[in-house]
Design a protein around this motif. Structure first.
Motif, PDB file in Angstrom:
ATOM      1  N   GLY A 253      -9.736  -6.334   7.761  1.00 46.49           N
ATOM      2  CA  GLY A 253      -9.909  -6.332   6.209  1.00 46.49           C
ATOM      3  C   GLY A 253      -9.406  -4.949   5.609  1.00 46.49           C
ATOM      4  O   GLY A 253      -9.297  -5.011   4.402  1.00 46.49           O
ATOM      5  N   ARG A 254      -9.073  -4.003   6.426  1.00 48.29           N
ATOM      6  CA  ARG A 254      -8.705  -2.656   5.926  1.00 48.29           C
ATOM      7  C   ARG A 254      -7.165  -2.798   5.730  1.00 48.29           C
ATOM      8  O   ARG A 254      -6.581  -3.732   6.132  1.00 48.29           O
ATOM      9  CB  ARG A 254      -9.150  -1.500   6.698  1.00 48.29           C
ATOM     10  N   VAL A 255      -6.568  -1.783   5.195  1.00 49.26           N
ATOM     11  CA  VAL A 255      -5.081  -1.703   5.157  1.00 49.26           C
ATOM     12  C   VAL A 255      -4.563  -0.387   5.844  1.00 49.26           C
ATOM     13  O   VAL A 255      -5.285   0.649   5.587  1.00 49.26           O
ATOM     14  CB  VAL A 255      -4.740  -1.919   3.849  1.00 49.26           C
ATOM     15  N   SER A 256      -3.464  -0.404   6.263  1.00 52.63           N
ATOM     16  CA  SER A 256      -2.580   0.705   6.834  1.00 52.63           C
ATOM     17  C   SER A 256      -1.688   1.090   5.779  1.00 52.63           C
ATOM     18  O   SER A 256      -0.714   0.278   5.651  1.00 52.63           O
ATOM     19  CB  SER A 256      -2.195   0.618   8.302  1.00 52.63           C
ATOM     20  N   VAL A 257      -1.541   2.185   5.517  1.00 60.95           N
ATOM     21  CA  VAL A 257      -0.502   2.670   4.118  1.00 60.95           C
ATOM     22  C   VAL A 257      -0.060   4.086   4.287  1.00 60.95           C
ATOM     23  O   VAL A 257      -0.961   4.734   4.633  1.00 60.95           O
ATOM     24  CB  VAL A 257      -1.175   2.539   2.725  1.00 60.95           C
ATOM     25  N   PRO A 330     -14.397   2.940  -0.552  1.00 58.49           N
ATOM     26  CA  PRO A 330     -14.097   4.038   0.194  1.00 58.49           C
ATOM     27  C   PRO A 330     -13.722   3.420   1.598  1.00 58.49           C
ATOM     28  O   PRO A 330     -14.445   2.575   2.116  1.00 58.49           O
ATOM     29  CB  PRO A 330     -15.167   4.885   0.250  1.00 58.49           C
ATOM     30  N   GLY A 331     -12.725   3.858   2.290  1.00 62.91           N
ATOM     31  CA  GLY A 331     -12.489   3.579   3.660  1.00 62.91           C
ATOM     32  C   GLY A 331     -11.625   2.323   3.709  1.00 62.91           C
ATOM     33  O   GLY A 331     -11.159   1.828   4.681  1.00 62.91           O
ATOM     34  N   TYR A 332     -11.285   1.812   2.541  1.00 65.75           N
ATOM     35  CA  TYR A 332     -10.389   0.790   2.352  1.00 65.75           C
ATOM     36  C   TYR A 332      -8.952   0.806   3.195  1.00 65.75           C
ATOM     37  O   TYR A 332      -8.601   0.017   3.955  1.00 65.75           O
ATOM     38  CB  TYR A 332     -10.064   0.257   1.207  1.00 65.75           C
ATOM     39  N   VAL A 333      -8.433   2.127   2.918  1.00 68.11           N
ATOM     40  CA  VAL A 333      -7.049   2.556   3.639  1.00 68.11           C
ATOM     41  C   VAL A 333      -7.639   3.258   4.970  1.00 68.11           C
ATOM     42  O   VAL A 333      -8.241   4.022   4.906  1.00 68.11           O
ATOM     43  CB  VAL A 333      -6.476   3.420   2.819  1.00 68.11           C
ATOM     44  N   ALA A 334      -7.001   2.788   5.898  1.00 70.14           N
ATOM     45  CA  ALA A 334      -7.568   3.193   7.363  1.00 70.14           C
ATOM     46  C   ALA A 334      -7.064   4.664   7.409  1.00 70.14           C
ATOM     47  O   ALA A 334      -6.020   4.864   6.950  1.00 70.14           O
ATOM     48  CB  ALA A 334      -6.947   2.411   8.346  1.00 70.14           C
ATOM     49  N   ASP A 335      -7.748   5.620   8.330  1.00 75.33           N
ATOM     50  CA  ASP A 335      -7.072   6.876   8.676  1.00 75.33           C
ATOM     51  C   ASP A 335      -5.929   6.613   9.291  1.00 75.33           C
ATOM     52  O   ASP A 335      -5.692   5.892  10.107  1.00 75.33           O
ATOM     53  CB  ASP A 335      -8.198   7.522   9.543  1.00 75.33           C
ATOM     54  N   TYR A 336      -4.711   7.478   8.830  1.00 78.12           N
ATOM     55  CA  TYR A 336      -3.368   7.074   9.420  1.00 78.12           C
ATOM     56  C   TYR A 336      -3.397   7.672  11.126  1.00 78.12           C
ATOM     57  O   TYR A 336      -2.686   7.275  11.961  1.00 78.12           O
ATOM     58  CB  TYR A 336      -2.547   8.006   8.885  1.00 78.12           C
ATOM     59  N   LEU A 337      -4.257   8.429  11.511  1.00 76.07           N
ATOM     60  CA  LEU A 337      -4.598   8.882  12.920  1.00 76.07           C
ATOM     61  C   LEU A 337      -4.659   7.554  13.693  1.00 76.07           C
ATOM     62  O   LEU A 337      -4.384   7.574  14.849  1.00 76.07           O
ATOM     63  CB  LEU A 337      -5.438   9.812  12.999  1.00 76.07           C
ATOM     64  N   GLU A 338      -5.017   6.458  13.269  1.00 80.54           N
ATOM     65  CA  GLU A 338      -5.478   5.352  14.085  1.00 80.54           C
ATOM     66  C   GLU A 338      -3.913   4.592  14.480  1.00 80.54           C
ATOM     67  O   GLU A 338      -3.813   3.701  15.219  1.00 80.54           O
ATOM     68  CB  GLU A 338      -6.047   4.252  13.559  1.00 80.54           C
ATOM     69  N   ASN A 339      -3.187   4.857  13.445  1.00 77.41           N
ATOM     70  CA  ASN A 339      -1.621   4.085  13.663  1.00 77.41           C
ATOM     71  C   ASN A 339      -0.988   4.647  15.219  1.00 77.41           C
ATOM     72  O   ASN A 339      -0.984   5.519  15.521  1.00 77.41           O
ATOM     73  CB  ASN A 339      -0.598   4.529  12.816  1.00 77.41           C
ATOM     74  N   VAL A 340      -0.318   3.468  15.746  1.00 77.88           N
ATOM     75  CA  VAL A 340       0.186   3.442  16.861  1.00 77.88           C
ATOM     76  C   VAL A 340       1.709   3.247  16.564  1.00 77.88           C
ATOM     77  O   VAL A 340       1.963   2.290  16.118  1.00 77.88           O
ATOM     78  CB  VAL A 340      -0.246   2.448  17.994  1.00 77.88           C
ATOM     79  N   THR A 341       2.543   4.196  17.134  1.00 78.60           N
ATOM     80  CA  THR A 341       3.913   4.300  16.860  1.00 78.60           C
ATOM     81  C   THR A 341       4.679   4.831  18.033  1.00 78.60           C
ATOM     82  O   THR A 341       4.322   5.564  18.528  1.00 78.60           O
ATOM     83  CB  THR A 341       4.517   4.501  15.403  1.00 78.60           C
ATOM     84  N   SER A 342       5.940   4.622  18.241  1.00 73.65           N
ATOM     85  CA  SER A 342       7.088   5.605  18.844  1.00 73.65           C
ATOM     86  C   SER A 342       7.258   6.644  18.124  1.00 73.65           C
ATOM     87  O   SER A 342       7.478   6.689  16.810  1.00 73.65           O
ATOM     88  CB  SER A 342       8.057   4.992  19.295  1.00 73.65           C
TER      89      SER A 342
END
Ligand code: HSE
Length: 412
Positions: A253-257, A330-342
């Motif tokens: 339910g959160r978003v990654s931006v 608050p917390g709706y946008v996930a912490d970017y440190l959770e993102n997984v990428t190359s």
């Protein structure tokens, strides 16, 4: 029907001149007998300008004039644009804005006020300049569950990167040219540090996912640190560097931006978007991927979107267009440190063999990249997907190389 413009800068003057140039068919499309520009609010005077006589510096003239039914806000910035727009909506005037900062920071509240007063608050020009994107998302794609949006949302940085890639221009030369062409914001930091793209992706994310995304909750990086050597490594990897803004719905339910420079493969639709052009990819469950492309900045393309909104307001005086979203927790946008990428990483070292061995042991196998005339001790490579948090922990422990550049790799 009478209209006022607040802010006679690049976009405001474009709006005035478009209203004049295409007057007849604009009036016809608005379904009114007349659409006349009555005031232009600006602190400056404009001797010799065709609209010199209607330039005023007192906002209350617009607010208190019941004949003014539509107000165009092209001042930029949050204050005093917010106070003026709020007052106009409360006074029963529809408002059209090109001001992405205002919509990104105060959009939720202003939409609510517009709703309460049965007037329209439209902002097609706030994202993508002249590209139709707000209406297509909220109307044409309304049947879709949209789970991702990504794009090149800033014309100035795309222009600068294009000049660096194709003409080997320096960052400063290209920025100067962008400013001369009227693309850059008054404070170019808004462009080159990614804030403008951040505001735009916040607006799109709110529109697509239904909750306000505040710009200060979005991890934002600009293009200042991009070097021509990174551009060359991207080329040898098979792609280009673009400033990518992206928003994704997460399962919880959160978003990654996020906004950051990124490697984009040559075959991606976003790779060939050059100069001041913007492109926005929207991923819906029924439509699949759809890409909107066009001039994302500049006087007349932006005026085109503003005037279309003016026409829409004039046509819908008695009927409200529905553009809305709720506030977010608050917390709706996930912490970017959770993102997984190359990632692409460029480093310098005194001992290349030992540094490559360290990178291999840290990241599993890395793919080394080459470029012509690379200085001795320069290493560049790409990693397998890894979380941002893990990456920064691993790089923090690195001893035998200095990290010069870290750029994410997209899969769009
Ligand atoms: N400075 C902005 C850009 C203008 O370059 O995209 C349009 O929002």
């Amino acid at each position: 029907m009478f209209v006022a413009i607040m802010g006679y800068g690049v976009v405001g003057s474009g709006v005035a001149s478009l209203l004049k140039k295409n007057h007849e068919h604009i009036v016809q499309k608005s379904m009114q007998n007349e659409l006349e520009l009555k005031y232009i609010l600006d602190r400056r005077t404009f001797p010799g300008d065709p609209y010199e006589q209607i330039v005023i510096s007192d906002f209350s003239k617009i607010l208190e004039d019941d004949e003014i039914k539509i107000v165009v806000e092209t001042m930029g910035g949050v204050h005093p644009a917010y106070e003026y727009v709020l007052a106009c909506l409360k006074a029963g005037k529809s408002v059209v804005t090109s001001n992405k900062e205002l919509v990104a920071v105060k959009g939720c509240e202003l939409l609510e006020v517009a709703d309460e007063h049965n007037v329209n608050f439209l902002f097609e020009a706030s994202v993508g300049g002249g590209i139709p994107i707000i209406r297509p998302i909220s109307q044409c794609l309304a049947a879709n569950d949209i789970d991702e949006i990504a794009g090149i949302l800033n014309g100035t940085t795309n222009f600068i990167l294009t000049k660096m890639i194709t003409e080997g221009m320096t960052f400063d030369e290209a920025l100067l040219l962008a400013q001369k062409n009227g693309y850059a914001e008054r404070d170019p930091s808004a462009d080159v540090d990614g804030f403008d793209a951040c505001r735009k992706i916040c607006i799109l994310a709110a529109l697509c996912f239904g909750k306000h995304v505040y710009p200060d909750s979005v991890h934002t990086e600009g293009i200042r640190k991009i070097k021509l050597s990174d551009v060359e490594y991207a080329h040898s990897w098979g792609g280009v560097i673009k400033l990518i803004a992206r928003a994704k719905k997460l399962e919880d339910g959160r978003v990654s931006v996020m906004v950051s420079p990124a490697f984009v493969q040559n075959h991606s639709q976003l790779a060939s978007v050059d100069d001041v052009f913007n492109a926005i990819l929207v991923r819906g469950d029924a439509i699949g991927d759809v890409v909107f492309y066009g001039r994302g900045a500049g006087k007349m393309p932006t005026a085109s979107a503003v005037v279309a909104d003016v026409i829409d307001c004039a046509k819908h005086m008695e009927r409200k267009k529905f553009f809305g979203w709720k506030d977010s927790e608050p917390g709706y946008v996930a912490d970017y440190l959770e993102n997984v990428t190359s990632f692409y990483i460029r480093a310098t070292t005194e001992n290349a063999a030992s540094a490559v061995a360290s990178f291999n042991s840290l990241f599993g196998k890395v793919e080394l990249l080459t470029r012509e005339n690379a200085p001795e001790g320069e290493i560049a490579f790409t990693t397998e997907p890894i979380s941002e948090k893990e990456l920064s922990e691993k790089l923090a422990g690195l001893k035998d190389a200095k990290i010069e550049s870290v750029i994410r790799i997209t899969d769009y």
